[in-house]
Scaffold this active site. Structure first.
Site, PDB file in Angstrom:
ATOM      1  CE1 TYR A 100      67.372   8.989  55.293  1.00 32.80           C
ATOM      2  CE2 TYR A 100      68.709   7.013  55.039  1.00 32.80           C
ATOM      3  CZ  TYR A 100      68.083   7.945  55.844  1.00 32.80           C
ATOM      4  OH  TYR A 100      68.183   7.832  57.209  1.00 32.80           O
ATOM      5  CB  SER A 154      71.639   6.066  57.692  1.00 35.22           C
ATOM      6  OG  SER A 154      70.899   4.885  57.432  1.00 35.22           O
TER       7      SER A 154
END
Length: 257
Positions: A160, A147
């Site tokens: 995350y 990401s």
């Protein structure tokens, strides 16, 4: 999303395992690979949706229930792939805890931190561990879905962000350990509208949401799937240990409030 009518493959003899493939980016990757002639094994923790996705994609899709953070389930799933198809040529690690936000750091439960890292970071390691012997036999490739949050953050996203940053690092570590037989790369998506087609039609994104991107639009699952498919192909045979950012240029845009 690629519709079922577009996913009629000409089988090329290669087998890919795609995790988190019941919806969104994972499903888009599976559909794209089937269109390119791959046999694709979809895995997910959502049995109902995963089975329906495989049925929709047709004869060259196969679904296996699997939690990537459970080594016993990973081992069993890889054995099932080999038992069913006799080979494995590609691994796409897409499964993840998708919500980037966690409670404020002072109240962040350790269980939330541990589960996020278990799925997003330990899972790809376990899959590489158990798939490596079979990928090596066919000069295979691994693509990890990281990401852009590995490089930039919003408040309250520690779990995350740490997991995705770790996955980028794990990618180049695996590339060095598993080469030259196995290539390993990462794709880091930015804003990808991975909602179901019906939801996208019912609630379209605004013109401003698209316009803020240097490319003039928010990304699609096909943007990510095309990059993954290229990295798995022989055309990318000299590419390993790299991260490819697919974000419409947003991480290169200087923004001041």
């Amino acid at each position: 999303m690629i519709e079922a009518a577009d996913a009629e493959p000409g089988h090329n003899g290669r087998v890919a395992l795609v995790t988190g493939a019941a919806r969104g980016i994972g499903l888009g990757i599976a559909a794209w690979l089937i269109c390119e002639g791959w046999q694709v094994v979809l895995t997910d923790i959502d049995r109902k949706r995963g089975s329906r996705a495989a049925k929709t994609l047709g004869d060259h899709a196969w679904f296996i229930l699997m939690d990537v953070a459970d080594e016993a389930q990973v081992r069993a799933a890889v054995s099932e792939v080999l038992g069913q198809f006799g080979r494995l040529d590609a691994l796409v690690c897409n499964a993840g805890v998708s919500d980037p936000h966690n409670p404020a750091l002072e109240s962040l439960p350790l269980s939330t931190w541990n589960r996020t890292l278990a799925v997003n970071l330990t899972g790809p390691m376990l899959l590489a561990k158990h798939c490596a012997p079979y990928l090596r036999a066919h000069g295979g490739a691994i693509v990890n879905l990281a990401s852009t949050r590995a490089h930039q953050s919003e408040p309250d996203t520690e779990a995350y962000v740490a997991s995705k940053g770790g996955l980028v690092a794990l990618t180049h570590a695996l590339a060095i350990s598993l080469g030259p037989e196995i290539r390993v790369n990462a794709v880091s998506p930015g804003w990808i509208d991975a909602r179901d087609p019906s939801q996208r039609r019912a609630e379209p994104l605004s013109a401003d949401e698209h316009a803020q991107h240097p490319t003039g639009r928010v990304g699609t699952v096909e943007d990510v799937a095309a990059m993954v498919a290229w990295l798995l192909s022989c055309q990318a045979g000299f590419v390993t240990g790299q991260e490819f950012v697919v974000d419409g240029g947003m991480t290169r845009k200087m923004i001041y409030r």
